[in-house]
Design a protein around this motif. Sequence first.
Motif, short mmCIF file in Angstrom:
data_model
loop_
_atom_site.label_atom_id
_atom_site.label_comp_id
_atom_site.label_asym_id
_atom_site.label_seq_id
_atom_site.Cartn_x
_atom_site.Cartn_y
_atom_site.Cartn_z
N PRO A 1 5.41 8.14 63.10
CA PRO A 1 6.15 8.31 61.84
C PRO A 1 7.54 7.67 61.91
O PRO A 1 8.05 7.37 63.00
N GLU A 2 8.13 7.47 60.77
CA GLU A 2 9.52 7.04 60.71
C GLU A 2 10.41 8.16 61.22
O GLU A 2 10.19 9.33 60.88
N PRO A 3 11.42 7.84 62.05
CA PRO A 3 12.27 8.90 62.63
C PRO A 3 12.89 9.84 61.61
O PRO A 3 13.05 11.04 61.86
N ASP A 4 13.25 9.32 60.42
CA ASP A 4 13.91 10.17 59.43
C ASP A 4 12.92 10.94 58.56
O ASP A 4 13.33 11.67 57.65
N SER A 5 11.62 10.78 58.83
CA SER A 5 10.62 11.47 58.01
C SER A 5 9.89 12.58 58.76
O SER A 5 9.05 13.25 58.18
N ILE A 6 10.20 12.75 60.04
CA ILE A 6 9.45 13.74 60.82
C ILE A 6 9.90 15.16 60.50
O ILE A 6 11.05 15.39 60.11
N ARG A 7 8.97 16.08 60.70
CA ARG A 7 9.27 17.51 60.56
C ARG A 7 9.01 18.16 61.91
O ARG A 7 7.90 18.11 62.42
N CYS A 8 10.05 18.72 62.49
CA CYS A 8 9.92 19.31 63.81
C CYS A 8 9.00 20.53 63.77
O CYS A 8 9.08 21.35 62.84
N VAL A 9 8.14 20.63 64.76
CA VAL A 9 7.20 21.75 64.84
C VAL A 9 7.36 22.42 66.20
O VAL A 9 7.92 21.86 67.14
N GLY A 10 6.81 23.62 66.31
CA GLY A 10 6.95 24.39 67.54
C GLY A 10 5.71 24.32 68.41
O GLY A 10 4.97 23.33 68.39
N MET A 11 5.47 25.39 69.15
CA MET A 11 4.36 25.46 70.09
C MET A 11 3.47 26.66 69.76
O MET A 11 3.97 27.67 69.26
N ILE A 12 2.19 26.49 70.05
CA ILE A 12 1.24 27.60 69.95
C ILE A 12 0.77 27.89 71.37
O ILE A 12 -0.03 27.14 71.94
#
Length: 351
Positions: A64-75
């Motif tokens: 993805p483009e760096p400014d379009s990412i959505r940070c996610v966590g861990m399961i």
Amino acid sequence: MGEQVLLGVVAVGIGMVAGVALFVPFVAISYRRRGRLSLPRALLWFAALVYFWAIWTYTLLPLPEPDSIRCVGMITDPMEIVRDVRRAIAAPGSTLTHPAVLQLFFNVLLFVPLGFFLRVLGGRGILVALLAGFGLSLFVKTTQLTGVWGLYPCAYRFFDVGDLLTNTTGSLLGAVFGLVVPRAHRGLATAPDAAQPRPVTRGRRAVAMLCDGIGFFLVAGIGSVAVQLYLQYVRHDREAVLAGIWAEIVGTGGAAFVWLVAILASGQSIGDLAVQLRYAGGPVPVPVARLLRWAGGVGGLSALGLLGGVFDSLSGALLFGACVMLFFTRAGRGLPGVLSGQHLTDARSRR
């Protein structure tokens, strides 16, 4: 769906490029370990090569483009898979088409080929499949967790412990499925009859010519690129780069010289060496026969084209004619055999 197809095309494309680059050493190893080139086994190795790249394209691409990412966590709870399946069963509609079930299924399916290839091509068992499946899955997930090792500021895909379990399960299943292939056709062990001479066929000679063609193209290409880089970044000669004359001379000439040295030293071209063929006999002295053998092969005919003008067209016509002569000369000895007066024999017959 279109994106998944595109990723598949990318994996096949990269696999084909890698396959071409590795074709000559693969053929050489096959003839030394198996005594011949097996089409089913060659296709299986190619499938493994495509699969290797497919793992990365499907798990990491598209970036993805760096400014379009959505940070996610861990399961980190492995039982989350069980709860997802339970929710899928309780939900209205078909359980088999529920996203959670489909994700579980494809996570298992994605690693089945890994275990199968390890069993059939590598001759490895359950334990290796388990460790390899878990290790590869962990590496992929860690790559995602670290934002492709720092390329992104955070993870844009979930690190799910459940994926480690399903991927490893898939690898185990693949190793079990590999048992359907007879033991004699599994693994990397050298076949008992690998060193025994075999008949010289046109098919075998065609493989040798293909190895010569691919090998010559790669060597010439590497030489040409090296010259272009030198002219561009060391000499800063833009005109010479655009003309490409020096790149052609050094690339094609260098490859022709490599083939000349190989044939004069051993009597075999790179392709002959790969498939264990040798030209022998003939009415002329060995050094002269070897020189004529080079002149009638890809090295000599390509070098002829460097003279330019009519010789360039003549080189192309002779290369085409040499390929056609494969089908109209004894055992496919072709133009090199006609010029040198030699016949083809299995190189292992001299041992």
